[in-house]
Motif scaffolding. Sequence first.
Motif, short mmCIF file in Angstrom:
data_model
loop_
_atom_site.label_atom_id
_atom_site.label_comp_id
_atom_site.label_asym_id
_atom_site.label_seq_id
_atom_site.Cartn_x
_atom_site.Cartn_y
_atom_site.Cartn_z
N GLN A 89 0.83 -1.20 0.00
CA GLN A 89 0.00 0.00 0.00
C GLN A 89 0.87 1.26 0.00
OE1 GLN A 89 -2.45 1.12 3.52
NE2 GLN A 89 -4.19 1.00 2.08
N ASP A 141 -3.12 -0.10 -4.44
CA ASP A 141 -4.53 0.12 -4.11
C ASP A 141 -5.22 -1.19 -3.71
OD1 ASP A 141 -4.42 -1.02 -6.63
OD2 ASP A 141 -5.91 0.33 -7.51
N LEU A 176 -6.10 -2.23 -0.71
CA LEU A 176 -7.01 -2.14 0.44
C LEU A 176 -8.01 -1.00 0.25
CD1 LEU A 176 -4.47 -2.50 3.38
CD2 LEU A 176 -6.28 -4.11 2.83
N TYR A 177 -9.21 -1.17 0.82
CA TYR A 177 -10.20 -0.10 0.80
C TYR A 177 -9.83 1.01 1.78
CZ TYR A 177 -13.29 -3.47 -1.55
OH TYR A 177 -13.84 -4.39 -2.42
N GLU A 178 -9.13 0.64 2.87
CA GLU A 178 -8.78 1.60 3.91
C GLU A 178 -7.28 1.52 4.19
OE1 GLU A 178 -11.20 0.75 7.32
OE2 GLU A 178 -13.06 1.05 6.22
N GLN A 179 -6.81 2.37 5.09
CA GLN A 179 -5.42 2.36 5.51
C GLN A 179 -5.06 1.03 6.17
OE1 GLN A 179 -3.75 5.07 4.70
NE2 GLN A 179 -1.78 4.50 5.53
N MET A 211 -11.32 -7.07 2.18
CA MET A 211 -10.78 -5.80 2.67
C MET A 211 -10.27 -4.91 1.54
SD MET A 211 -11.39 -6.11 5.83
CE MET A 211 -10.49 -4.79 6.61
N GLY A 212 -10.36 -5.42 0.31
CA GLY A 212 -9.91 -4.65 -0.85
C GLY A 212 -10.50 -5.23 -2.12
N PRO A 213 -10.22 -4.58 -3.25
CA PRO A 213 -10.78 -5.03 -4.52
C PRO A 213 -10.07 -6.29 -5.04
CG PRO A 213 -9.24 -3.24 -4.89
CD PRO A 213 -9.36 -3.40 -3.40
N GLN A 261 -7.16 -11.02 -3.73
CA GLN A 261 -7.90 -10.06 -2.92
C GLN A 261 -7.39 -10.12 -1.48
OE1 GLN A 261 -12.16 -10.85 -2.67
NE2 GLN A 261 -12.56 -8.65 -2.74
#
Length: 196
Positions: A89, A99, A101-104, A173-175, A185
């Motif tokens: 990340q 990219d 993860l959706y969040e930190q 937790m991510g795309p 993923q």
Amino acid sequence: MQTTTLSFENLHNHGELFANMLRARRELFIVHNKWDLPEALGMEYDQYDTPASRWVVVHDEFGQVLAGNRLTPTTARCGVYSYMIRDAQRGLLDTIPSDLLYEQAPVSDQVWESSRLFVAHNVPAGIRRRVHATLIAEIGRASRALGATSCLTLLAANWPRWAKRVNVDMKAMGPVMLIDGIENQVVSMNFASNLH
């Protein structure tokens, strides 16, 4: 079939098991999957194989490795590196998109990273599911023993097909991302409900 969780503190009690696990990783990731990873003495390794990590190994009574995994605390630090998902990340790894993860990426004593999860290529089809389930169960047990309530892991995106079979609550937790031609993923494996 046996399971062992290795650490730098107990490696000496388990003979060649740690080296055999790194050899099995090389056989699968470098020889079979053709990933460009560091290797030496017939073993695959990277910057996350440090004293901060633990290694969960499924093996037979002779030390032949059937499956394995590395657990790394999300609080780990070694030079510029922390743990694989967070470092990806942060743009420190060329082979994994930033990219993912959706969040930190979390940094918490209760969250560990599960990486280099594998079932050896030569494990017979008739026992692969049992070996995989044994590995996931031991990851849960080892994680809880380390105080983790969850583990982040980068997996093949087909994880929803087998998550219930191994009795682990998993959440995306991510795309879904294409890495080396395979859809992957980041997933969180929740072990909190199993804590006593």
